[in-house]
Design a protein around this motif. Structure first.
Motif, mmCIF file in Angstrom:
data_model
loop_
_atom_site.group_PDB
_atom_site.id
_atom_site.type_symbol
_atom_site.label_atom_id
_atom_site.label_comp_id
_atom_site.label_asym_id
_atom_site.label_seq_id
_atom_site.Cartn_x
_atom_site.Cartn_y
_atom_site.Cartn_z
ATOM 1 N N ALA A 143 2.482 6.362 -6.998
ATOM 2 C CA ALA A 143 1.377 7.303 -7.644
ATOM 3 C C ALA A 143 2.006 8.900 -7.569
ATOM 4 O O ALA A 143 1.531 9.652 -8.253
ATOM 5 C CB ALA A 143 0.173 7.281 -6.554
ATOM 6 N N ALA A 158 0.810 -1.254 0.117
ATOM 7 C CA ALA A 158 -0.064 -0.291 0.050
ATOM 8 C C ALA A 158 0.729 1.175 -0.138
ATOM 9 O O ALA A 158 0.699 2.004 -0.569
ATOM 10 C CB ALA A 158 -0.975 0.041 1.206
ATOM 11 N N ALA A 159 1.867 1.291 1.023
ATOM 12 C CA ALA A 159 2.751 2.513 1.031
ATOM 13 C C ALA A 159 3.641 2.344 -0.309
ATOM 14 O O ALA A 159 3.825 3.764 -0.786
ATOM 15 C CB ALA A 159 3.822 2.093 2.161
ATOM 16 N N GLY A 207 1.280 4.022 -3.027
ATOM 17 C CA GLY A 207 1.123 5.418 -2.758
ATOM 18 C C GLY A 207 2.369 6.195 -3.213
ATOM 19 O O GLY A 207 2.363 7.202 -3.690
ATOM 20 N N ALA A 208 3.767 6.042 -2.954
ATOM 21 C CA ALA A 208 4.834 6.263 -3.283
ATOM 22 C C ALA A 208 4.805 6.363 -4.942
ATOM 23 O O ALA A 208 5.444 7.516 -5.427
ATOM 24 C CB ALA A 208 6.122 5.722 -2.734
#
Lengths: 366, 87
Positions: free
Chosen positions: B56, B49-50, B53-54
């Motif tokens: 993106a 998930a992290a 996010g990065a």
């Protein structure tokens, strides 16, 4: 609190939302201007700053607004719009408990917007003129804000807020406003409504056990620091100005630095007030440098900047202690605000012709 | 009578255990691999998930993101060693 999942902030079991949000936020945090960039900006004029911004994060805003504004106005509006975009993103990404904690903090922009609108109505300004000053990052949606701006009377505007938390405090303050004709009671009511809701249901009422460790306890500590610094700032301003105002009407509950009763006594005596802040074991060390300067020189602005820097550093520390928690988001919010304020200070400073060292004093640099 | 019944069932259970154990060595190793895979999946959940996010925010994070995401996969690889040990 909702304790499902491995993360206290995650609302639903198995959703990795905090990790996602923190991942994105940290990446954005890394792309903020560095301290060297500010030094570069200090030497530029308004158009140079706008060009510098166009090559960075702010490209889209500068291009969109470039036809309508120029110079410092362009910079200012681009900054506001960019800030709103980023903070709205935070709310879009997050969900569950994390959303709640972030939204709670971002409501300060609601308060800002409401104050701006009330002032606009009060001075009978055309909404066109001040609508770019609004920072649309809070919970009030665009439609409500637009409708509020169209209101002719402050009372009508307050009536439109009837379903929000600001209604009751505003209504109570409105009577006082009608008597005195000054906006201060309304603005104080808004500030208080914000700060008092900040700690609601995160912190336990006094007497009951507070969470002692973990992200939740640190979040509370951070918010208390924010409230304390706000109280300290107000108290110092009151003490400095010597105005005959009731300090209690500015007092915000929830902090640990002042009691309402001591505040009345302390505001009367400036030195004692500074001693009181310096003796506090939670903040004394962190603010000692700033307090010394405050004693020697009459620089309240310097002290306020030191307070901002202390808060920012504190939130940074928290976000490295608890990597996947709301602290990382809060530290980003503070850092972003600082960036916007610094750029604005540089642009405004250049416009009025301050020299480089004077502008540098206006900046919050860690 | 119930006691007698309990005795006999105990006897029956013991007999079956002797004939085919609850877990063979291979079975235990397979269980170990399965559990470690579950653990790896749980660990990758947050990292993935992290990483997304990065990514993106910044496309260059794609490769580091993938590397970080599959790091807990080493858990499963170590667990596979158990299979070779019992064979």
């Amino acid at each position: 609190m909702n304790a499902s999942g491995s993360n206290p902030e995650s609302g639903t079991l198995g959703a990795s939302n905090p990790e996602y949000v923190v991942g994105r936020v940290r990446s954005r945090r890394a792309s903020l201007f560095a301290d060297e960039d500010y030094r570069k900006l200090i030497r530029m004029g308004p158009s140079g700053i706008a060009r510098f911004m166009e090559e960075s994060e702010y490209e889209r805003e500068i291009n969109e607004l470039g036809t309508r504004f120029s110079g410092v106005d362009l910079i200012e509006h681009a900054l506001n719009r960019n800030l709103a975009k980023h903070f709205q993103d935070l709310l879009d990404w997050s969900e569950g408990r994390l959303y709640d904690l972030i939204a709670r903090y971002l409501r300060k922009f609601d308060v800002w917007n409401l104050k701006t609108i009330i002032r606009g109505i009060y001075t009978d300004t055309d909404p066109e003129e001040y609508q770019t000053d609004l920072i649309r990052a809070g919970e009030l949606d665009d439609r409500t804000l637009d409708r509020l701006m169209e209101a002719d009377e402050i009372e009508d505007a307050i009536e439109m807020l009837s379903r929000t938390t600001y209604y009751e405090p505003l209504m109570a303050a409105y009577e006082e406003f009608e008597e005195t004709g000054a906006l201060v009671p309304l603005e104080n009511a808004l500030d208080r409504a914000f700060y008092e809701r900040l700690l609601e249901d995160v912190s336990r009422p006094p007497g009951q056990e507070q969470p002692q460790e973990g992200p939740e306890a640190r979040y509370i500590e951070f918010l208390q620091a924010e409230i304390d610094f706000r109280n300290a700032r107000n108290a110092l301003r009151l003490a400095r100005s010597g105005a005959d105002l009731d300090p209690a009407s500015y007092y915000i509950e929830g902090g640990v630095l002042f009691e309402e009763s001591e505040l009345n006594r302390l505001v009367a005596d400036y030195d004692e007030l500074i001693d009181h802040i310096a003796e506090n074991k939670r903040y004394g060390d962190r603010l000692s440098g700033a307090l010394d300067r405050l004693r020697d020189a009459d620089s309240l602005i310097q002290f306020e900047h030191a307070v901002d820097a202390a808060l920012l550093q504190y939130s940074d520390t928290l976000s490295s202690i608890y990597p996947v928690s709301v602290s990382a988001v809060l530290s980003y919010i503070l850092a972003k605000e600082r960036e916007v304020e610094n750029i604005r200070a540089i642009a405004r400073g250049r416009e009025v012709g301050l020299d480089e060292s004077e502008i540098e004093e206006e900046l919050v640099i860690l | 009578m119930i006691e007698a019944l309990a005795d006999t069932t105990g006897l029956v259970l013991q007999e079956t255990v002797e004939e085919s154990p609850f877990l063979t060595d291979i079975g235990a190793a397979a269980l170990a691999v399965g559990l470690s895979a579950l653990a790896a999946g749980y660990a990758e959940r947050g990292i993935g998930a992290a990483a997304v996010g990065a990514i993106a925010e910044d496309d260059d994070m794609f490769v580091p993101g993938i590397v970080m995401t599959v790091l807990p996969e080493t858990l499963v690889i170590f667990a596979i060693v158990a299979i070779f040990l019992v064979q």
